[in-house]
Structure formats: C-alpha cells, structure tokens
Write a protein that holds these residues in place. Structure first.
Motif, PDB file in Angstrom:
ATOM      1  N   LEU A   1      32.288  20.910  42.478  1.00 55.57           N
ATOM      2  CA  LEU A   1      32.569  21.961  41.516  1.00 55.57           C
ATOM      3  C   LEU A   1      31.766  21.351  39.871  1.00 55.57           C
ATOM      4  CD1 LEU A   1      34.252  24.479  40.155  1.00 55.57           C
ATOM      5  CD2 LEU A   1      36.048  22.696  39.637  1.00 55.57           C
ATOM      6  N   GLU A   2      31.463  22.288  39.311  1.00 51.24           N
ATOM      7  CA  GLU A   2      31.202  21.973  37.940  1.00 51.24           C
ATOM      8  C   GLU A   2      31.225  23.127  37.232  1.00 51.24           C
ATOM      9  OE1 GLU A   2      27.577  19.576  37.277  1.00 51.24           O
ATOM     10  OE2 GLU A   2      27.905  19.649  35.219  1.00 51.24           O
ATOM     11  N   ALA A   3      31.913  23.258  36.125  1.00 49.30           N
ATOM     12  CA  ALA A   3      32.439  24.404  35.522  1.00 49.30           C
ATOM     13  C   ALA A   3      32.356  24.045  33.967  1.00 49.30           C
ATOM     14  CB  ALA A   3      33.466  25.023  35.763  1.00 49.30           C
ATOM     15  N   ARG A   4      31.613  24.674  33.068  1.00 51.15           N
ATOM     16  CA  ARG A   4      31.544  24.270  31.571  1.00 51.15           C
ATOM     17  C   ARG A   4      32.049  25.509  30.800  1.00 51.15           C
ATOM     18  NH1 ARG A   4      27.962  24.438  27.604  1.00 51.15           N
ATOM     19  NH2 ARG A   4      27.973  22.897  26.224  1.00 51.15           N
ATOM     20  N   LEU A   5      32.949  25.263  29.965  1.00 49.14           N
ATOM     21  CA  LEU A   5      33.397  26.291  29.105  1.00 49.14           C
ATOM     22  C   LEU A   5      32.896  25.965  27.726  1.00 49.14           C
ATOM     23  CD1 LEU A   5      37.071  27.053  30.007  1.00 49.14           C
ATOM     24  CD2 LEU A   5      35.340  28.786  30.080  1.00 49.14           C
TER      25      LEU A   5
ATOM     26  N   ARG B   1      40.513  22.408  20.552  1.00 50.31           N
ATOM     27  CA  ARG B   1      40.293  24.075  20.860  1.00 50.31           C
ATOM     28  C   ARG B   1      38.859  24.435  20.786  1.00 50.31           C
ATOM     29  NH1 ARG B   1      45.204  26.152  20.980  1.00 50.31           N
ATOM     30  NH2 ARG B   1      44.489  27.977  21.753  1.00 50.31           N
ATOM     31  N   ASP B   2      38.223  23.772  19.997  1.00 45.17           N
ATOM     32  CA  ASP B   2      36.669  24.115  20.008  1.00 45.17           C
ATOM     33  C   ASP B   2      35.847  23.086  20.702  1.00 45.17           C
ATOM     34  OD1 ASP B   2      37.242  26.303  18.485  1.00 45.17           O
ATOM     35  OD2 ASP B   2      37.140  25.023  16.554  1.00 45.17           O
ATOM     36  N   ASP B   3      36.482  22.068  21.429  1.00 43.73           N
ATOM     37  CA  ASP B   3      35.673  21.374  22.310  1.00 43.73           C
ATOM     38  C   ASP B   3      35.110  22.068  23.459  1.00 43.73           C
ATOM     39  OD1 ASP B   3      36.581  19.071  20.705  1.00 43.73           O
ATOM     40  OD2 ASP B   3      37.813  18.088  22.334  1.00 43.73           O
ATOM     41  N   THR B   4      33.831  21.446  23.793  1.00 43.20           N
ATOM     42  CA  THR B   4      33.385  22.170  25.330  1.00 43.20           C
ATOM     43  C   THR B   4      34.193  21.432  26.250  1.00 43.20           C
ATOM     44  OG1 THR B   4      31.688  20.418  25.442  1.00 43.20           O
ATOM     45  CG2 THR B   4      30.997  22.500  24.429  1.00 43.20           C
ATOM     46  N   LEU B   5      34.536  22.128  27.391  1.00 36.78           N
ATOM     47  CA  LEU B   5      35.550  21.754  28.445  1.00 36.78           C
ATOM     48  C   LEU B   5      34.499  21.769  29.635  1.00 36.78           C
ATOM     49  CD1 LEU B   5      37.973  20.971  30.211  1.00 36.78           C
ATOM     50  CD2 LEU B   5      38.686  23.375  29.859  1.00 36.78           C
ATOM     51  N   THR B   6      34.528  20.682  30.564  1.00 37.78           N
ATOM     52  CA  THR B   6      33.691  20.479  31.532  1.00 37.78           C
ATOM     53  C   THR B   6      34.820  20.300  32.923  1.00 37.78           C
ATOM     54  OG1 THR B   6      31.715  20.043  30.637  1.00 37.78           O
ATOM     55  CG2 THR B   6      31.805  19.895  33.045  1.00 37.78           C
ATOM     56  N   LEU B   7      34.937  21.096  33.746  1.00 41.60           N
ATOM     57  CA  LEU B   7      35.883  20.604  34.947  1.00 41.60           C
ATOM     58  C   LEU B   7      34.861  20.209  36.246  1.00 41.60           C
ATOM     59  CD1 LEU B   7      38.043  23.787  35.018  1.00 41.60           C
ATOM     60  CD2 LEU B   7      38.585  21.517  33.975  1.00 41.60           C
TER      61      LEU B   7
ATOM     62  N   LEU C   1      39.341  33.496  36.685  1.00 40.82           N
ATOM     63  CA  LEU C   1      38.385  33.021  35.671  1.00 40.82           C
ATOM     64  C   LEU C   1      36.784  33.239  36.199  1.00 40.82           C
ATOM     65  CD1 LEU C   1      40.033  29.858  34.225  1.00 40.82           C
ATOM     66  CD2 LEU C   1      39.957  32.220  33.391  1.00 40.82           C
ATOM     67  N   LYS C   2      36.109  34.225  36.196  1.00 43.63           N
ATOM     68  CA  LYS C   2      34.698  34.590  36.826  1.00 43.63           C
ATOM     69  C   LYS C   2      33.852  33.511  36.649  1.00 43.63           C
ATOM     70  CE  LYS C   2      35.480  39.210  38.027  1.00 43.63           C
ATOM     71  NZ  LYS C   2      35.091  40.702  38.211  1.00 43.63           N
ATOM     72  N   ALA C   3      32.834  33.285  37.481  1.00 42.04           N
ATOM     73  CA  ALA C   3      31.872  32.313  37.192  1.00 42.04           C
ATOM     74  C   ALA C   3      31.128  32.464  35.964  1.00 42.04           C
ATOM     75  CB  ALA C   3      30.979  32.331  38.426  1.00 42.04           C
ATOM     76  N   GLU C   4      30.939  33.871  35.668  1.00 45.00           N
ATOM     77  CA  GLU C   4      30.327  34.318  34.337  1.00 45.00           C
ATOM     78  C   GLU C   4      30.706  33.613  32.999  1.00 45.00           C
ATOM     79  OE1 GLU C   4      31.052  36.748  36.724  1.00 45.00           O
ATOM     80  OE2 GLU C   4      29.379  36.249  37.678  1.00 45.00           O
ATOM     81  N   ALA C   5      32.189  33.484  33.245  1.00 45.48           N
ATOM     82  CA  ALA C   5      32.960  32.748  31.955  1.00 45.48           C
ATOM     83  C   ALA C   5      32.647  31.607  31.765  1.00 45.48           C
ATOM     84  CB  ALA C   5      34.619  32.893  32.008  1.00 45.48           C
ATOM     85  N   PHE C   6      31.904  30.649  32.499  1.00 48.78           N
ATOM     86  CA  PHE C   6      31.311  29.172  32.479  1.00 48.78           C
ATOM     87  C   PHE C   6      29.778  29.407  32.447  1.00 48.78           C
ATOM     88  CE2 PHE C   6      35.351  29.472  34.991  1.00 48.78           C
ATOM     89  CZ  PHE C   6      36.095  28.659  34.382  1.00 48.78           C
ATOM     90  N   SER C   7      29.433  28.323  31.694  1.00 50.18           N
ATOM     91  CA  SER C   7      27.982  28.085  31.855  1.00 50.18           C
ATOM     92  C   SER C   7      27.596  26.621  31.606  1.00 50.18           C
ATOM     93  CB  SER C   7      27.438  28.956  30.447  1.00 50.18           C
ATOM     94  OG  SER C   7      26.103  28.659  30.549  1.00 50.18           O
ATOM     95  N   PRO C   8      27.142  25.796  32.573  1.00 42.67           N
ATOM     96  CA  PRO C   8      26.979  26.541  33.727  1.00 42.67           C
ATOM     97  C   PRO C   8      28.297  26.563  34.617  1.00 42.67           C
ATOM     98  CG  PRO C   8      26.338  24.114  33.896  1.00 42.67           C
ATOM     99  CD  PRO C   8      26.679  24.686  32.406  1.00 42.67           C
TER     100      PRO C   8
END
Lengths: 257, 14
Positions: free
Chosen positions: A2-6, A84-90, A52-59
């Motif tokens: 899994l790699e998901a970035r907000l 709050r404004d950091d990018t978050l990657t799971l 949380l749909k895949a489209e909410a994340f990029s990538p």
C-alpha cells in the motif's frame, strides 16, 4: 503493498478523530478501490462505515487486499504529530507488522516518519442492505451538532420526526421538554446553510443522544450532514467527503414503550 | 421508557 498519499493530513486526522471515541480497535481494509473501515461500538448500538476512495489520494497504489489492524488511540497519538497542512503518506507491506506514516511540511523541508505497530483483529463485517429511506434530510453539520448538544441538556434521547412541513427534533426529560423544527431552506447565496427534506412518507423515530453527539465529532469533515430515516431501521448519518468518499454512522433506534 | 435496539438485529453478518 500500500502507498497512499494525501495532500493534507487534515482529512485523515479529522476522520480518525471523529471515530476514535466510538470504536477502539479496527481494520482499515485496503484494496485498489481505496481504504475502507467498518466497525461497531462495544455495545453494538452503532456502526461506523468509512470509505476513503482511491481518488482521494494521489498517488494511490494497493496491489492486493491488505487489512491494517489499528488501535485508534495509538493512531491518534501518531497523527497528533502531523501538521494539518502536511502531506500524509501511508505505507504498508503486503503482510504488514507496521503501518508507516510520513508527514511532510514542504515549506519547511521537514519530514517526520513513524511506524505504528499493527494488530490482528478478527472483526465480523455486517451486510448493510440498500435502503430506500422514507426521509432524507440534508442540513448544516454545525446545526445538527447544535441541536444534539442543546437537547442533550433536556434528555438522553431525541425523537426525530420528518413530515412535509419540516423536521422536528424533540426531547422530554425531568426538567421539561424542548424541540427544534427546521423547515426546508435553500438560500441561493449560502449553499452550506441549505436544509433539504426529501420525503416519501412521514417518519418518527427515537434515538440515543449520547451516540448522536458522538457522531457530531465528524462535523469538521463536511459542512453538510445527511440524516436518512425509515420506520424501524437504523438511522444513517452521513458526512460526505470529496469525490464520493464518506463517513457514515448507523444508529439502532430505541424500541418499544 | 423505550429500550435501546442493537444494530445486529438489523444488519446481518456477512
């Protein structure tokens, strides 16, 4: 894996914040369509369903089904470290022991990285039937929070009654009774203040305010909330997120007399 | 007084 970035950690922080007092341990079920969560509270009165749909994340990348068994109190501790404004990657491996979280404040060139230990959670999933609700009420989420908080001072339960005239929230308690009625209201210049009532038949149901006030912790996620009611089925409270993602709560009605 | 229903009596296990 899994790699998901907000783009902003805000969404994930607020979503976890909204459910952490209702459910403690739960699986984040990840697959190529996104990250989903379903969990009941300890007393089996309420159910949380988040998508949380895949489209909410990029990538967003998730090759196979991965269940991330997370203790939400622990996750909250880690998320507190995210701006709050950091990018978050799971990130997680295919059979993970840990969930890797990376917070990046691009303006400051600051990167923080945490590994959260995962747990095996044997969770039963409930099938939620598609329901044609008798009444669907869309209203400002702040208004719903205010109503539940105000009526909590009167009683431990509220009756929600939807008719063609409007929606009435009423409570009766030891000190007296109170009610708030909202009528359909669609200000053109302030869409966030819209109150909309779609009704196929009048309906009245009684619910525990303790749970409803708990659901209102999701208020920062969305300006509007949707309440869906039908006779003798659980209430659905939905906070819609961008791109079809959502946080939904289901609450079993009070029964009998 | 009304009693509290359980969510499990409405939604079945998958």
């Amino acid at each position: 894996m899994l790699e998901a970035r907000l783009d902003t950690a805000n969404l994930f922080k607020s979503a976890v914040d909204a459910i952490k007092d209702l459910v403690q341990d739960c699986n984040f079920d990840c697959n190529d369509s996104g990250i989903a969560l379903q969990a009941m509270d300890n007393s089996h009165v309420a159910l949380v369903s988040m998508m949380l749909k895949a489209e909410a994340f990029s990538p967003f990348r998730c090759d196979r089904n991965i269940a991330l068994g997370v203790n939400l109190t622990s996750l909250t501790k880690v998320l507190r470290a995210a701006g709050r404004d950091d990018t978050l990657t799971l990130k997680a491996e295919d059979a993970p022991d840990v969930l890797n979280l990376v917070f990046e404040a691009t303006a400051q060139d600051r990167i923080s990285e945490y590994d959260l230990k995962l747990m095996d959670i044997d969770q039963e999933h409930l099938g939620i039937p598609d329901t044609e609700y008798a009444a669907t009420i869309s209203m400002p989420s702040a208004e719903f929070k205010r109503i539940t908080t105000d009526l909590m001072a009167m009683s431990e339960s509220v009756t929600i009654e939807a008719t063609k005239d409007g929606v009435k929230f009423s409570s009766t308690g030891d000190i007296g009774n109170g009610s708030i009625t909202l009528r359909q209201h669609t200000p053109v210049d302030k869409p966030n203040e819209t109150v909309e009532i779609e009704l196929s038949e009048p309906v009245a149901l009684t619910f525990s305010l303790k749970y409803l006030t708990n659901f209102c912790k999701a208020q920062p996620l969305s300006n509007q909330v949707k309440l869906c009611l039908s006779a003798e089925v659980p209430l659905m409270v939905e906070y819609g997120l961008e791109g079809g993602s959502y946080l939904r709560f289901y609450l079993a009605p009070k029964i009998g007399d | 007084a009304k009693g509290q229903g359980s969510i499990m009596s409405f939604f079945s296990k998958k």
